[in-house]
Structure formats: structure tokens, C-alpha cells
Design a protein around this motif. Sequence first.
Motif, PDB file in Angstrom:
ATOM      1  N   MET A   1     -72.667  65.122 106.917  1.00 11.88           N
ATOM      2  CA  MET A   1     -72.271  63.818 106.364  1.00 11.88           C
ATOM      3  C   MET A   1     -72.667  63.773 104.892  1.00 11.88           C
ATOM      4  N   ASN A   2     -71.691  63.564 104.009  1.00 15.65           N
ATOM      5  CA  ASN A   2     -71.974  63.563 102.582  1.00 15.65           C
ATOM      6  C   ASN A   2     -72.703  62.301 102.169  1.00 15.65           C
ATOM      7  N   ILE A   3     -73.763  62.466 101.432  1.00 16.15           N
ATOM      8  CA  ILE A   3     -74.496  61.319 100.906  1.00 16.15           C
ATOM      9  C   ILE A   3     -73.831  60.812  99.640  1.00 16.15           C
ATOM     10  N   HIS A   4     -73.336  61.741  98.804  1.00 16.87           N
ATOM     11  CA  HIS A   4     -72.706  61.341  97.550  1.00 16.87           C
ATOM     12  C   HIS A   4     -71.277  61.874  97.506  1.00 16.87           C
ATOM     13  N   ARG A   5     -70.395  61.087  96.928  1.00 22.19           N
ATOM     14  CA  ARG A   5     -69.029  61.558  96.762  1.00 22.19           C
ATOM     15  C   ARG A   5     -68.481  61.025  95.458  1.00 22.19           C
ATOM     16  N   THR A   6     -67.936  61.889  94.661  1.00 26.19           N
ATOM     17  CA  THR A   6     -67.356  61.470  93.392  1.00 26.19           C
ATOM     18  C   THR A   6     -65.869  61.754  93.403  1.00 26.19           C
ATOM     19  N   GLN A   7     -65.102  60.817  92.926  1.00 25.81           N
ATOM     20  CA  GLN A   7     -63.655  61.004  92.959  1.00 25.81           C
ATOM     21  C   GLN A   7     -63.017  60.229  91.821  1.00 25.81           C
ATOM     22  N   GLU A   8     -61.995  60.821  91.248  1.00 28.64           N
ATOM     23  CA  GLU A   8     -61.206  60.096  90.268  1.00 28.64           C
ATOM     24  C   GLU A   8     -60.134  59.323  91.002  1.00 28.64           C
ATOM     25  N   ILE A   9     -60.051  58.038  90.757  1.00 26.64           N
ATOM     26  CA  ILE A   9     -59.029  57.236  91.418  1.00 26.64           C
ATOM     27  C   ILE A   9     -57.675  57.460  90.769  1.00 26.64           C
ATOM     28  N   ILE A  10     -57.662  57.438  89.470  1.00 28.31           N
ATOM     29  CA  ILE A  10     -56.414  57.680  88.737  1.00 28.31           C
ATOM     30  C   ILE A  10     -56.665  58.788  87.727  1.00 28.31           C
ATOM     31  N   SER A  11     -56.019  59.862  87.881  1.00 26.49           N
ATOM     32  CA  SER A  11     -56.190  60.952  86.939  1.00 26.49           C
ATOM     33  C   SER A  11     -54.906  61.768  86.926  1.00 26.49           C
ATOM     34  N   ARG A  12     -54.155  61.611  85.887  1.00 25.87           N
ATOM     35  CA  ARG A  12     -52.872  62.331  85.746  1.00 25.87           C
ATOM     36  C   ARG A  12     -52.017  62.159  86.997  1.00 25.87           C
ATOM     37  N   ARG A  13     -52.019  60.937  87.533  1.00 26.00           N
ATOM     38  CA  ARG A  13     -51.214  60.570  88.691  1.00 26.00           C
ATOM     39  C   ARG A  13     -51.579  61.358  89.941  1.00 26.00           C
ATOM     40  N   CYS A  85     -66.698  51.601  77.629  1.00 28.18           N
ATOM     41  CA  CYS A  85     -66.646  51.930  79.048  1.00 28.18           C
ATOM     42  C   CYS A  85     -67.104  50.713  79.858  1.00 28.18           C
ATOM     43  N   ILE A  86     -66.340  50.367  80.893  1.00 31.43           N
ATOM     44  CA  ILE A  86     -66.695  49.265  81.788  1.00 31.43           C
ATOM     45  C   ILE A  86     -67.153  49.866  83.120  1.00 31.43           C
ATOM     46  N   VAL A  87     -68.323  49.448  83.588  1.00 31.72           N
ATOM     47  CA  VAL A  87     -68.916  50.011  84.809  1.00 31.72           C
ATOM     48  C   VAL A  87     -69.148  48.884  85.809  1.00 31.72           C
ATOM     49  N   GLY A  88     -68.798  49.111  87.072  1.00 30.97           N
ATOM     50  CA  GLY A  88     -69.054  48.134  88.133  1.00 30.97           C
ATOM     51  C   GLY A  88     -69.867  48.757  89.248  1.00 30.97           C
ATOM     52  N   VAL A  89     -70.839  48.011  89.788  1.00 31.80           N
ATOM     53  CA  VAL A  89     -71.703  48.517  90.863  1.00 31.80           C
ATOM     54  C   VAL A  89     -71.708  47.506  92.000  1.00 31.80           C
ATOM     55  N   TRP A 113     -66.254  53.283  87.177  1.00 34.33           N
ATOM     56  CA  TRP A 113     -66.200  53.090  85.727  1.00 34.33           C
ATOM     57  C   TRP A 113     -64.795  53.352  85.191  1.00 34.33           C
ATOM     58  N   LYS A 114     -64.444  52.563  84.175  1.00 38.60           N
ATOM     59  CA  LYS A 114     -63.150  52.711  83.516  1.00 38.60           C
ATOM     60  C   LYS A 114     -63.389  53.248  82.117  1.00 38.60           C
ATOM     61  N   GLU A 115     -62.761  54.383  81.878  1.00 37.94           N
ATOM     62  CA  GLU A 115     -62.942  55.046  80.593  1.00 37.94           C
ATOM     63  C   GLU A 115     -61.632  55.705  80.220  1.00 37.94           C
ATOM     64  N   ASP A 116     -61.164  55.448  79.018  1.00 34.69           N
ATOM     65  CA  ASP A 116     -59.896  56.028  78.557  1.00 34.69           C
ATOM     66  C   ASP A 116     -58.767  55.743  79.544  1.00 34.69           C
ATOM     67  N   LYS A 117     -58.678  54.488  79.997  1.00 37.13           N
ATOM     68  CA  LYS A 117     -57.604  54.013  80.870  1.00 37.13           C
ATOM     69  C   LYS A 117     -57.619  54.652  82.253  1.00 37.13           C
ATOM     70  N   GLU A 118     -58.704  55.296  82.624  1.00 35.06           N
ATOM     71  CA  GLU A 118     -58.814  55.889  83.951  1.00 35.06           C
ATOM     72  C   GLU A 118     -60.004  55.287  84.688  1.00 35.06           C
ATOM     73  N   TYR A 119     -59.805  55.066  85.993  1.00 34.57           N
ATOM     74  CA  TYR A 119     -60.906  54.607  86.833  1.00 34.57           C
ATOM     75  C   TYR A 119     -61.468  55.794  87.614  1.00 34.57           C
ATOM     76  N   LYS A 120     -62.770  55.925  87.613  1.00 31.76           N
ATOM     77  CA  LYS A 120     -63.438  56.975  88.383  1.00 31.76           C
ATOM     78  C   LYS A 120     -64.565  56.324  89.183  1.00 31.76           C
ATOM     79  N   PHE A 121     -64.982  57.014  90.230  1.00 31.49           N
ATOM     80  CA  PHE A 121     -66.067  56.424  91.005  1.00 31.49           C
ATOM     81  C   PHE A 121     -66.967  57.486  91.610  1.00 31.49           C
TER      82      PHE A 121
END
Length: 354
Positions: A1-13, A85-89, A113-121
Motif C-alpha cells: 500500500m503506497n503511503i505517498h503518491r505524486t501525480q500530474e493532473i494536467i500535463s501535456r493533456r 505558485c498557488i498551493v492547496g492542502v 499546486w498550480k504552477e505554469d498553468k498546470e495542476y500537480k499533486f
Amino acid sequence: MNIHRTQEIISRREISSLLLQPEGIIPDSLIDLSIKSLRSINGVKVRRGSIEPEETPPQGMLRIHTRMGRRVNPTILKPIGESKCIVGVDVSNVKTGETENGAIYAFRGSIVWKEDKEYKFIRCGPLIFHLQENSIVEFNLQGGHGSTPILSKLRNMFERSLQLNAARSFRDAIILLDGSLTAGTPDNPTRLLLELLETSRENANTIIAISKSTKLIVNGVNIASLIKDERKPCFISVDHYVKPLFPEHPVQLMGEVLVAKLAEGGLPFRIDVDRSAPIPDPETSLGILIGNELLGDGYPETLRLAHILSRFTESEIIAINSFLTGKYGLKTALRFDLRKALFGPFGSGGELIK
């Protein structure tokens, strides 16, 4: 079971599935408590819980009555194009099941976080606890507030650890929190919020907390009503009226208290802005926020995504209990339903809950 996961929500479609293992987001002490509590469920029977999250009293739910001497005109907000950069927690917890001597809870949190028109989490969890009546003593979390539910203590520790990580990881950003900057309540120690604000200021970050609901009353009405007829993005500072009602101890208001609309025709929210933030005034910090962020119904998209990514689904609760069954010997239990037992096909019998 992964404790941490990072993913780009929008990245080059495309949606990536990048998995990382960043260190230190969840304190080792919390992970140790989780493992320690799960050892107590060997052979214990569980009845499944609900997917509805456990609601904890939102911060800022203090009912305060005060009066303004006269009507205060709102300050109109204009978008400021300075790129930041806008960050939400946000975090969520859910009861995955009830056992013979307690309950099992799972926590999950997200930093978006939103950076350069992309949302990542980055998403952390689930972090699972089996909480029993004696857990608060067993976990040595008694402190000076023994009457505080351990669930609130653990949630606050988990949420503050994610917020602190965001404050350390980002620089010259606007960090959005769900709730208020009120501290000094039993489950929300002042020390932890002070550490968060000081760390954030050292990295030139500005912390803004947004409450979806509030019971602050001014002139006999909820503060959200003060700008209900306004269409344009605007705010009123009610800090001058509210702060004198709080002594310095124990409860403290660590931010300037506003009521604001962040989008045209949007909803009003209570907003707390760090009093000593690098951006000196709310008009500028909120202007930068609305100049950089999507604001459906006036609510920042980063916070909305952080909330959604933290929530548990029905299938995830089943997966968590299945994981506990395989690794820790948890057993499922039959839930006896008297009406279903009496009325047969018009009610059915006991229901196996997994």
C-alpha cells in the motif's frame, strides 16, 4: 500500500502515474502509532463503516456576537497578474469499520499546486488506525487536554505535517488551508500553528485559510451576509471587531479575519490571512490569488482538488479492510438486521459486510 503518491493532473493533456517516495511528509511517530494500533486487531471482527467522512467541527465555528458602529463598504478586489505558485492542502478521514472494542479510521491528505498553468499533486495515505477506548493513554497523547477525542488529535497532527511540508517545500507561493488560523483549542495547539506560520514566512510564503462555514456574528448576522448583495470580488475586514473578543490565551486569532468573495457572483467565505505574511495586505494577496487561480463559485481550484483527492471511495474502504484482513487478521462480521430476519424477502436476513 503506497503511503505517498505524486501525480500530474494536467500535463501535456496526459495523466501521468509517476510514483515517488518523498521522505518526511508523514512523521515517523504517526506511522509508528498506526502500526502499533493495527497490531491490536488480530482476530477482531469488524463491521464496515460508511464512505461518508467523519466530520470534525470546522475551525472558525466560534459564535461571537459584536456590533459594527456603521456600515462598512467592501474593498473591491482586482486581479493582479504577478505570477505565483498557488498551493492547496486538505485532509480527510473516514471510519472504515467498527470493531468489538473500537473503530478503524483511515486518513488521507493531498497537497495540490498550480504552477505554469498546470495542476500537480502529491497524495499521502491511507494512514490507518485502530482506535480503542484506551488509545489516548496508550499512544501517550494525553498532554494537557485529556478530554479531547484522539481522532481530532491524530487528524490535526496529520494535517499540520502536510501543511508544514508544503511551507518548507515551496517558496514565494500562496498556500491555501481549509479552515481558519484560530489556534489554542485542545485539538489545535498554538505551538503547531506558530511553527507552520514561521516556517512559511522564512520561505516567503503567504498563508491564507478559507472556511466554508462560520458562525461569526456581526451586527446580529452571520459575517457571510455582510457582502451577500455584492457582485464583484470584494472583502470586508471584520478583524477590528472580532479580535478584541479574544484574549491572548488560550484561543488566539493568528490571521486577519475577513469575509470575502473571490469571484464575480461567487459565494462568500470567511478568510484568514497571516498577519505577518510577506505580502503585507489582504488586498494584494487576494488580488494575486484571483489573478492566478481558477475560482468556480469563488472557491480556489487547488483547494477543491485537494479535498476531492483526499476523499475515500466505497471500493477503497473495501480494499483497506481487505488489506487489514490479509496482513493483520481482521475478520468480517455479520450484521444482524431484525426486520430483515422477520420479513424475509421483504427485508432479507443478516447482511455480510466486507
